[in-house]
Scaffold this motif. Structure first.
Motif, PDB file in Angstrom:
ATOM      1  N   THR A 173       0.822  -1.206   0.000  1.00  0.00           N
ATOM      2  CA  THR A 173       0.000   0.000   0.000  1.00  0.00           C
ATOM      3  C   THR A 173       0.856   1.255   0.000  1.00  0.00           C
ATOM      4  O   THR A 173       0.638   2.176  -0.779  1.00  0.00           O
ATOM      5  N   GLU A 174       1.861   1.287   0.876  1.00  0.00           N
ATOM      6  CA  GLU A 174       2.695   2.476   0.986  1.00  0.00           C
ATOM      7  C   GLU A 174       3.836   2.486  -0.025  1.00  0.00           C
ATOM      8  O   GLU A 174       4.404   3.531  -0.297  1.00  0.00           O
ATOM      9  N   GLY A 175       4.191   1.317  -0.563  1.00  0.00           N
ATOM     10  CA  GLY A 175       5.261   1.263  -1.542  1.00  0.00           C
ATOM     11  C   GLY A 175       6.642   1.305  -0.940  1.00  0.00           C
ATOM     12  O   GLY A 175       7.607   1.670  -1.609  1.00  0.00           O
ATOM     13  N   TRP A 176       6.769   0.907   0.339  1.00  0.00           N
ATOM     14  CA  TRP A 176       8.070   0.908   0.989  1.00  0.00           C
ATOM     15  C   TRP A 176       8.772  -0.416   0.766  1.00  0.00           C
ATOM     16  O   TRP A 176       8.177  -1.385   0.299  1.00  0.00           O
ATOM     17  N   ASN A 177      10.028  -0.482   1.174  1.00  0.00           N
ATOM     18  CA  ASN A 177      10.804  -1.698   0.958  1.00  0.00           C
ATOM     19  C   ASN A 177      10.553  -2.756   2.028  1.00  0.00           C
ATOM     20  O   ASN A 177      10.651  -3.943   1.760  1.00  0.00           O
ATOM     21  N   ASP A 178      10.244  -2.341   3.250  1.00  0.00           N
ATOM     22  CA  ASP A 178      10.117  -3.277   4.367  1.00  0.00           C
ATOM     23  C   ASP A 178       9.394  -2.553   5.489  1.00  0.00           C
ATOM     24  O   ASP A 178       9.005  -1.384   5.359  1.00  0.00           O
ATOM     25  N   LEU A 179       9.238  -3.230   6.610  1.00  0.00           N
ATOM     26  CA  LEU A 179       8.695  -2.599   7.802  1.00  0.00           C
ATOM     27  C   LEU A 179       9.552  -1.413   8.214  1.00  0.00           C
ATOM     28  O   LEU A 179      10.776  -1.440   8.062  1.00  0.00           O
ATOM     29  N   GLY A 180       8.928  -0.386   8.766  1.00  0.00           N
ATOM     30  CA  GLY A 180       9.685   0.776   9.196  1.00  0.00           C
ATOM     31  C   GLY A 180      10.408   0.576  10.517  1.00  0.00           C
ATOM     32  O   GLY A 180      11.519   1.060  10.702  1.00  0.00           O
ATOM     33  N   TYR A 181       9.773  -0.127  11.443  1.00  0.00           N
ATOM     34  CA  TYR A 181      10.326  -0.277  12.790  1.00  0.00           C
ATOM     35  C   TYR A 181      11.279  -1.462  12.870  1.00  0.00           C
ATOM     36  O   TYR A 181      11.073  -2.488  12.237  1.00  0.00           O
ATOM     37  N   ASN A 182      12.287  -1.334  13.703  1.00  0.00           N
ATOM     38  CA  ASN A 182      13.231  -2.440  13.905  1.00  0.00           C
ATOM     39  C   ASN A 182      12.622  -3.569  14.727  1.00  0.00           C
ATOM     40  O   ASN A 182      12.953  -4.745  14.515  1.00  0.00           O
ATOM     41  N   PHE A 183      11.753  -3.221  15.661  1.00  0.00           N
ATOM     42  CA  PHE A 183      11.141  -4.209  16.552  1.00  0.00           C
ATOM     43  C   PHE A 183       9.698  -3.813  16.841  1.00  0.00           C
ATOM     44  O   PHE A 183       9.347  -2.630  16.822  1.00  0.00           O
ATOM     45  N   PHE A 184       8.893  -4.828  17.133  1.00  0.00           N
ATOM     46  CA  PHE A 184       7.529  -4.627  17.614  1.00  0.00           C
ATOM     47  C   PHE A 184       7.379  -5.389  18.928  1.00  0.00           C
ATOM     48  O   PHE A 184       8.032  -6.413  19.152  1.00  0.00           O
ATOM     49  N   VAL A 185       6.481  -4.887  19.772  1.00  0.00           N
ATOM     50  CA  VAL A 185       6.159  -5.547  21.044  1.00  0.00           C
ATOM     51  C   VAL A 185       4.647  -5.622  21.133  1.00  0.00           C
ATOM     52  O   VAL A 185       3.948  -4.662  20.750  1.00  0.00           O
ATOM     53  N   ASP A 186       4.104  -6.732  21.630  1.00  0.00           N
ATOM     54  CA  ASP A 186       2.656  -6.783  21.835  1.00  0.00           C
ATOM     55  C   ASP A 186       2.338  -6.644  23.318  1.00  0.00           C
ATOM     56  O   ASP A 186       3.234  -6.543  24.164  1.00  0.00           O
ATOM     57  N   LYS A 187       1.049  -6.603  23.632  1.00  0.00           N
ATOM     58  CA  LYS A 187       0.652  -6.309  25.011  1.00  0.00           C
ATOM     59  C   LYS A 187       0.992  -7.429  25.983  1.00  0.00           C
ATOM     60  O   LYS A 187       0.974  -7.217  27.202  1.00  0.00           O
ATOM     61  N   CYS A 188       1.318  -8.613  25.453  1.00  0.00           N
ATOM     62  CA  CYS A 188       1.767  -9.708  26.321  1.00  0.00           C
ATOM     63  C   CYS A 188       3.266  -9.665  26.574  1.00  0.00           C
ATOM     64  O   CYS A 188       3.801 -10.511  27.287  1.00  0.00           O
ATOM     65  N   GLY A 189       3.942  -8.682  25.971  1.00  0.00           N
ATOM     66  CA  GLY A 189       5.379  -8.542  26.168  1.00  0.00           C
ATOM     67  C   GLY A 189       6.208  -9.366  25.203  1.00  0.00           C
ATOM     68  O   GLY A 189       7.428  -9.479  25.381  1.00  0.00           O
ATOM     69  N   THR A 190       5.587  -9.914  24.163  1.00  0.00           N
ATOM     70  CA  THR A 190       6.333 -10.653  23.149  1.00  0.00           C
ATOM     71  C   THR A 190       6.997  -9.677  22.192  1.00  0.00           C
ATOM     72  O   THR A 190       6.368  -8.730  21.730  1.00  0.00           O
ATOM     73  N   VAL A 191       8.276  -9.900  21.914  1.00  0.00           N
ATOM     74  CA  VAL A 191       9.051  -9.041  21.025  1.00  0.00           C
ATOM     75  C   VAL A 191       9.164  -9.717  19.659  1.00  0.00           C
ATOM     76  O   VAL A 191       9.458 -10.916  19.572  1.00  0.00           O
ATOM     77  N   PHE A 192       8.942  -8.933  18.601  1.00  0.00           N
ATOM     78  CA  PHE A 192       9.015  -9.432  17.231  1.00  0.00           C
ATOM     79  C   PHE A 192      10.087  -8.677  16.461  1.00  0.00           C
ATOM     80  O   PHE A 192      10.213  -7.446  16.594  1.00  0.00           O
ATOM     81  N   GLU A 193      10.842  -9.410  15.664  1.00  0.00           N
ATOM     82  CA  GLU A 193      11.778  -8.772  14.744  1.00  0.00           C
ATOM     83  C   GLU A 193      10.991  -7.993  13.703  1.00  0.00           C
ATOM     84  O   GLU A 193      10.064  -8.509  13.093  1.00  0.00           O
TER      85      GLU A 193
END
Length: 314
Positions: A173-193
């Motif tokens: 949709t945005e036409g970018w190369n990849d995700l913008g953020y280096n990491f994501f965290v959810d409300k359970c405290g799980t960290v995602f690359e």
């Protein structure tokens, strides 16, 4: 997609500090505002898609970012424009010249073992969407905390599907190369690359316009401007992750750092020196409501927890 820091492709008008302004990767369109369908991975529709007007609801758009093309106004499939590397004209102070970004992974910095991180293969990233190699920084001097501004009413079992949806949204949709953020965290405290390139590497993200050349970005799934409250697990995960990431370069998560703005951010002008916390909120560097009032107000405690984390460099 281009990889140099050239024009940002955004309006000449400085973003309003009271609206959710673009971050660092192309357009001014917010991320999906609802959770992804766990079956299809499709992001929830948003009425702001393709708009050149920043929303005023506190949602986290993913804004101008990291490459050189200057898109036509109103183009909802913008490439990843970056902070300008060209010095400004006139008497304004100028940032130091930036070398061409590295695209070959350097030797990873050493430090404490990483906290548990769900890698891209495990959460199901479609790597065929990513055409260009990652770029690398010389040093991670700060971490910026964000929110995705999607719904808080999601099950943590849905987090991988939300991650897949955000990747599809950012690229298709945005036409970018990849995700913008280096990491994501959810409300359970799980960290995602997040953005590819190696969690232990200094991967250049596209999250905080003007400061991507010195920092990493961590985004918490959910909306923390409009009623959401970060959980204790999420705050501790952000603290541990920030402590580890900064510790790889010997940076104290409770310290201050002086960074030079590489673009006009609505808070700083190009070349201006910014004295920031090494763990800062997006709004500290860019005119935006992100990471939302409740997450932003939690940052002092997150910094303290990061300083006490077993992942911090002693």
């Amino acid at each position: 997609m281009p990889t140099s820091e050239a024009g940002d492709g955004s309006s000449d008008t400085a973003p309003s500090p009271t609206a959710e302004a673009p971050t660092d990767e192309g357009g001014k369109t917010p991320e999906p505002t609802g959770p992804a369908d766990p079956t299809t991975g499709a992001p929830a529709p948003t009425s702001d898609t393709g708009s050149d007007t920043p929303p005023t609801t506190g949602s986290e758009p993913t804004g101008p970012a990291d490459s050189g093309d200057s898109p036509a106004p109103g183009d909802s499939t913008r490439p990843e424009p970056a902070e300008s590397a060209a010095p400004p004209t006139g008497e304004a102070s100028q940032p130091p010249a930036s070398p061409a970004p590295e695209t070959t992974a350097p030797t990873a910095p050493t430090g404490p073992a990483a906290p548990a991180i769900v890698d891209r293969a495990t959460w199901g990233a479609d790597e065929s969407l990513v055409e260009d190699p990652p770029e690398y920084l010389d040093k991670v001097k700060a971490v910026f905390v964000h929110h995705t501004a999607g719904t808080n009413d999601y099950s943590c079992a849905d987090s991988p599907a939300i991650m897949r949806a955000i990747l599809v949204y950012h690229v298709r949709t945005e036409g970018w190369n990849d995700l913008g953020y280096n990491f994501f965290v959810d409300k359970c405290g799980t960290v995602f690359e997040g953005r590819a390139g190696g969690v232990g590497q200094r991967v250049r993200g596209a999250h905080t316009y003007g400061f991507n050349g010195d920092s990493a970005g961590i985004s918490l799934l959910g909306d923390y401007e409009n009623g959401g409250t970060p959980t204790a697990a999420a705050k501790q995960a952000i603290a541990d992750l920030a402590a580890w990431k900064l510790g790889l370069d010997g940076v104290d998560p409770q310290a201050k750092v002086t960074l030079t703005a590489a673009g006009d951010t609505g808070v700083y002008k190009t070349g201006q020196k910014a004295v920031l916390n090494t763990v800062s909120g997006h709004r500290d560097g860019f005119a935006t409501l992100c990471p939302g009032k409740t997450l932003y107000s939690a940052l002092p405690g997150i910094r303290t927890a990061a300083g006490q984390s077993r992942y911090a460099t002693r």
